[in-house]
Design a protein around this motif. Structure first.
Motif, PDB file in Angstrom:
ATOM      1  N   VAL A  87       0.749  -1.191   0.396  1.00  0.00           N
ATOM      2  CA  VAL A  87      -0.081   0.312   0.208  1.00  0.00           C
ATOM      3  C   VAL A  87       0.452   1.262  -0.472  1.00  0.00           C
ATOM      4  N   GLY A  88       1.174   1.965  -1.347  1.00  0.00           N
ATOM      5  CA  GLY A  88       2.239   2.903  -0.916  1.00  0.00           C
ATOM      6  C   GLY A  88       0.895   4.110  -0.827  1.00  0.00           C
ATOM      7  N   MET A  89       2.190   4.828  -0.033  1.00  0.00           N
ATOM      8  CA  MET A  89       1.724   6.508   0.876  1.00  0.00           C
ATOM      9  C   MET A  89       2.099   7.779   0.497  1.00  0.00           C
ATOM     10  N   VAL A  90       1.295   8.967   0.269  1.00  0.00           N
ATOM     11  CA  VAL A  90       1.711  10.085  -0.226  1.00  0.00           C
ATOM     12  C   VAL A  90       0.684  10.628   0.413  1.00  0.00           C
ATOM     13  N   PHE A  91       2.066  11.747   1.352  1.00  0.00           N
ATOM     14  CA  PHE A  91       1.603  12.660   2.088  1.00  0.00           C
ATOM     15  C   PHE A  91       1.462  14.085   1.641  1.00  0.00           C
ATOM     16  N   GLN A  92       0.507  14.920   2.371  1.00  0.00           N
ATOM     17  CA  GLN A  92       0.773  16.141   2.392  1.00  0.00           C
ATOM     18  C   GLN A  92       3.029  16.480   2.707  1.00  0.00           C
ATOM     19  N   SER A  93       3.350  15.729   3.527  1.00  0.00           N
ATOM     20  CA  SER A  93       4.857  16.656   3.406  1.00  0.00           C
ATOM     21  C   SER A  93       5.511  15.486   2.832  1.00  0.00           C
ATOM     22  N   PHE A  94       6.144  15.633   2.147  1.00  0.00           N
ATOM     23  CA  PHE A  94       6.908  14.712   1.148  1.00  0.00           C
ATOM     24  C   PHE A  94       8.029  13.436   2.147  1.00  0.00           C
ATOM     25  N   ASN A  95       8.020  13.992   3.683  1.00  0.00           N
ATOM     26  CA  ASN A  95       8.438  12.729   4.548  1.00  0.00           C
ATOM     27  C   ASN A  95       9.984  12.183   3.260  1.00  0.00           C
ATOM     28  N   LEU A  96      10.771  13.302   3.106  1.00  0.00           N
ATOM     29  CA  LEU A  96      12.520  12.054   2.378  1.00  0.00           C
ATOM     30  C   LEU A  96      13.211  12.365   2.893  1.00  0.00           C
ATOM     31  N   PRO A 171      -2.410  15.326  -0.925  1.00  0.00           N
ATOM     32  CA  PRO A 171      -0.917  15.074  -1.333  1.00  0.00           C
ATOM     33  C   PRO A 171      -0.136  16.772  -2.116  1.00  0.00           C
ATOM     34  N   THR A 172      -1.324  18.091  -2.772  1.00  0.00           N
ATOM     35  CA  THR A 172      -1.425  19.448  -2.945  1.00  0.00           C
ATOM     36  C   THR A 172      -0.534  20.220  -1.951  1.00  0.00           C
ATOM     37  N   SER A 173      -1.595  20.055  -1.149  1.00  0.00           N
ATOM     38  CA  SER A 173      -1.940  21.201  -0.282  1.00  0.00           C
ATOM     39  C   SER A 173      -0.701  21.724   0.637  1.00  0.00           C
ATOM     40  N   ALA A 174       0.497  21.234   0.349  1.00  0.00           N
ATOM     41  CA  ALA A 174       1.843  22.069   1.166  1.00  0.00           C
ATOM     42  C   ALA A 174       2.324  22.633  -0.096  1.00  0.00           C
ATOM     43  N   LEU A 175       1.864  22.772  -1.824  1.00  0.00           N
ATOM     44  CA  LEU A 175       2.824  23.146  -2.218  1.00  0.00           C
ATOM     45  C   LEU A 175       2.074  24.266  -3.109  1.00  0.00           C
ATOM     46  N   ASP A 176       3.453  24.818  -3.510  1.00  0.00           N
ATOM     47  CA  ASP A 176       2.912  26.768  -4.063  1.00  0.00           C
ATOM     48  C   ASP A 176       1.901  26.216  -4.921  1.00  0.00           C
TER      49      ASP A 176
END
Length: 250
Positions: A87-96, A171-176
């Motif tokens: 189960v892949g998960m992509v968050f608001q913050s990138f967590n890299l 996934p896009t809420s923290a982006l410009d």
């Protein structure tokens, strides 16, 4: 429409979740067929992100069952780690990982969890970075990339585990604003390729264009479950009408 049980990728039955006395998810029942793109909409605090996070047990549940590709989510231990890797998960913050290059961020999971050889993982990472449009950035570090580029790396990293389903939590809420489309374009590409996706988002254009199905949540319940055309042109509940009126007026 009855689905063959083999075609159901995500199954949620009778799920309830409490945070102390707050009833965050109320009797959630949901089946997502293989290859379907589901977009979850609703006001802040409606339970959208909580639902998303229960699907790989980042949040535990108090009642009910959740199954991924016919296997019930285990509570903990190796079996949970194995299922979570599907189960892949992509968050608001990138967590890299900031101290690792982009390439190493993407290869880490396949090498550690899938036991892939480093050379094979490198090849996979480069093909995925190519796919999300940032292969040229492979040897840079996260801080050297824009937010939109970092989120595309996060998507590539999730895909490197060859997941059966992808979850996207805002996934896009923290982006410009100008970076939002580059991430949505990658997500739209995945949808076209037949990836099973559950996306929590406020991006109405994306929901309208890419979703096979819209879930509208409020106060921990799924109030509407329908196709995008029906939801946007003729919402059934007063709550959904009010929500759309506010969102689309902006």
């Amino acid at each position: 429409m009855t689905q063959n049980s083999n075609d159901i990728m995500v199954s949620v039955a009778g799920v309830n979740k409490y945070f102390d006395s707050y009833h965050a998810l109320r009797d959630i029942n949901l089946e997502v067929p293989r290859g379907q793109v589901v977009v979850v909409l609703g006001p802040s605090g409606s339970g959208k992100s909580t639902l998303c996070r229960t699907l790989n047990r980042l949040e535990t549940i108090d009642e009910g069952t959740i199954s991924i590709d016919g296997v019930a989510l285990p509570e903990e231990g190796k079996a949970l780690a194995k299922l979570r890797s599907d189960v892949g998960m992509v968050f608001q913050s990138f967590n890299l990982f900031p101290h690792m290059t982009i390439r190493d961020n993407v290869t880490l999971g396949p090498v550690l969890v899938r036991k892939m050889k480093k050379a094979d993982a490198d090849k996979l990472a480069m093909s995925l970075l190519e796919r999300v449009g940032i292969a040229s950035q492979a040897d840079k570090y996260p801080a050297q990339l824009s937010g939109g580029q970092q989120q595309r790396v996060a998507i590539a990293r999730a895909l490197a585990m060859k997941p059966k389903v992808m979850l996207f939590d805002e996934p896009t809420s923290a982006l410009d604003p100008e970076m939002v489309n580059e991430v949505l374009d990658v997500m739209a590409g995945l949808a076209k390729e037949g990836m099973t996706m559950i996306c929590v988002t406020h991006e109405m254009g994306f929901a309208r264009k890419v979703a096979d199905r819209i879930l509208f949540m409020d106060e921990g319940q799924i109030l509407e479950d329908t196709d995008p055309d029906s939801f946007f042109s003729n919402p059934k509940t007063a709550r959904a009408k009010d929500f759309l009126g506010k969102i689309l007026a902006h």
